[in-house]
Scaffold this active site. Sequence first.
Site, PDB file in Angstrom:
ATOM      1  N   ASP A 165       0.807  -1.212   0.023  1.00 22.55           N
ATOM      2  CA  ASP A 165      -0.107  -0.004  -0.071  1.00 22.55           C
ATOM      3  C   ASP A 165       0.872   1.252   0.039  1.00 22.55           C
ATOM      4  O   ASP A 165       0.304   2.340   0.116  1.00 22.55           O
ATOM      5  CB  ASP A 165      -0.912   0.007   1.206  1.00 22.55           C
ATOM      6  CG  ASP A 165      -0.089  -0.158   2.325  1.00 22.55           C
ATOM      7  OD1 ASP A 165       0.995  -0.018   2.533  1.00 22.55           O
ATOM      8  OD2 ASP A 165      -1.145  -0.085   3.565  1.00 22.55           O
ATOM      9  N   HIS A 502     -22.900  10.829 -39.844  1.00 25.96           N
ATOM     10  CA  HIS A 502     -23.539  11.304 -38.697  1.00 25.96           C
ATOM     11  C   HIS A 502     -24.615  10.442 -38.360  1.00 25.96           C
ATOM     12  O   HIS A 502     -25.432   9.720 -39.443  1.00 25.96           O
ATOM     13  CB  HIS A 502     -23.874  12.648 -39.038  1.00 25.96           C
ATOM     14  CG  HIS A 502     -23.858  13.083 -40.439  1.00 25.96           C
ATOM     15  ND1 HIS A 502     -22.966  14.176 -41.025  1.00 25.96           N
ATOM     16  CD2 HIS A 502     -24.419  12.383 -41.644  1.00 25.96           C
ATOM     17  CE1 HIS A 502     -23.018  14.005 -42.123  1.00 25.96           C
ATOM     18  NE2 HIS A 502     -23.868  13.166 -42.680  1.00 25.96           N
TER      19      HIS A 502
END
EC number: 2.7.7.23
Length: 595
Positions: A165, A502
């Site tokens: 950690d 599109h």
Amino acid sequence: MKSDLAIVILAAGRGTRMRSSTPKVLHNIAGLPMVAHVLRGAQLLKPCKTIVVFRDVRVEQYIRNTFPDVLTVAQSDALYGTGFGVFSAIPWIRSESYGNTYPNTRHESHAEYELDACDLDTCNPASDRLNDQESLKGGRHIHTKSGDVTNNKPFPSRVLILYADVPLVPFQLLEELVRKPLKQAVGAIVTTHLDNPKGYGRVMRDNLGSIAKIIEDSNILPEQSINEVNTGVGIFDTEYLQDALNKLLKCHIAHSPNQDCVTNQDCVTNQDCVTNQDCVTNQDCVPAAHTEAHVLSPKVIVTEQIHKKAESEHQHAGQWMCRQDTVGAQNTKEEMRLTDIVEYFYNNGLRVNSITTSDSELLLGVNNRVQLAKTEKILNDQIIKRWQLYGVTIKSPETTWIDSTVQLSEDVLILPGCILSGRTRIEEGAVIGPFATISDSFIGKNTIVKRAEIIDARIEEGAVIGPFAFIRPGTVIGKDSKVGTFVEIKQSNIGPESKVPHLSYIGDANIGSHVNIGAGNIFANYDGKLKHETCIDDGVKTGAGNVFVAPVKVGRGAYTGAGSVIRDDIEEGALSLTELKQKTIPKWAENRGDG
């Protein structure tokens, strides 16, 4: 020459402050679990063996799958603390096992260990074999119920201890720690100075500057002003480390809340010892050999008055006194702390060196989500700086996030608001952003990706993506192709120089080269149970508002009219229309009364 270094990474913490069902060390920062960052740094040191001590089986599974050359060892649920974590690794340091193919042994209690054939009185420094230098030249035995795994075989002479950690320890610091000779010392630790050291173990030195002990924050006296803290990173001689942990574990077992106070029978022959009637509940025996506050465990506050009394009552080394555990309620888990060995060495005339660094923010652990975010920000800043120095232009470092696993080439331009994650690779000359999110994808040379999200896809050289395009997993966009505004593509191949400009959905499709997909095309690929494929051959031009009902195939060079619904295959070069006769009603609005 084979390395004499073993690395032990402690990853058995419960991480309760993270408030998460995920083990703390598996929480990601910059694209990798914390433990992976530590392992990557460790592997650069080229140790002969790396061992991860775990408690949660998910940690073991991750390491087995990702780092197959790393040995994993389970820490017992019966005893807690970093000291016992390192102790659990000692037999495997000494074994001939390399890689995690060696069967892991989960020790359920300290009763499983046969720690040399000697009594608990060996926790007395006067009888400690650390004083017998000759006894340390040869191998020592540690047994488990499964049998002798050491058998006096050669083993690494040094052990580097890291924490899963604490993921940001600089490699340069580790390299210095490993390369720097111990000389007359048995180990070395990394320390740093903090303006506000609250919550961290303090380093106490004697009048000569030698490290005497590490005191837990809860045991600091009001008059003690110490801002030098222990980072937890350290390297130790393997033999001395093993011997110290053996003795400290015995003392820990003997003085646990479930044990009676030490009696005369437990003491070394010809030594005085305080009897039970002088003790109180949860008292331990401590050596009275020094006038300074040196005790076996930094968990306990020992005031100057107690030591002055001890000095007057016990004048020779190795004698014992009972003391009250003034913080026993705070240590309900009875942890065996690795930091105890520092004082233990000092009490035996052995020195522990130190390396002091100013990079304090890189050496502090992650215990909660606030620290997790802070750590990730620090690492992200490092990553961005590295890529900038490499030749990548990053317009807004403050709004850009790049995982440690991402690969970038020179002359990549990253505009504000971008997130690059996973195994993403971006080639030279690509322009990314603004506001692009790319994960686990390949982006070719001179590609433009603006305001788009790309997941597990491949975008070939010169393609233009976006704005507001969504490229989903399994998609390949060919060279010099275009995917425009509000287009979603899933599990499809778009050939070179084709366009989906599109407002379209393309799913499970194979589209050839030089194809133009008209505005508002929908590939209806799902029948409610199964997905089906649509094939559009080279040179096809589709009209606006088309729906392709899969499975269907459109031949080379074919055309489709606007508004068509294509249900059947179209042959090469044909025009396909879905023709509904247009009906016009004159004066309809007037007759309706619209005015």
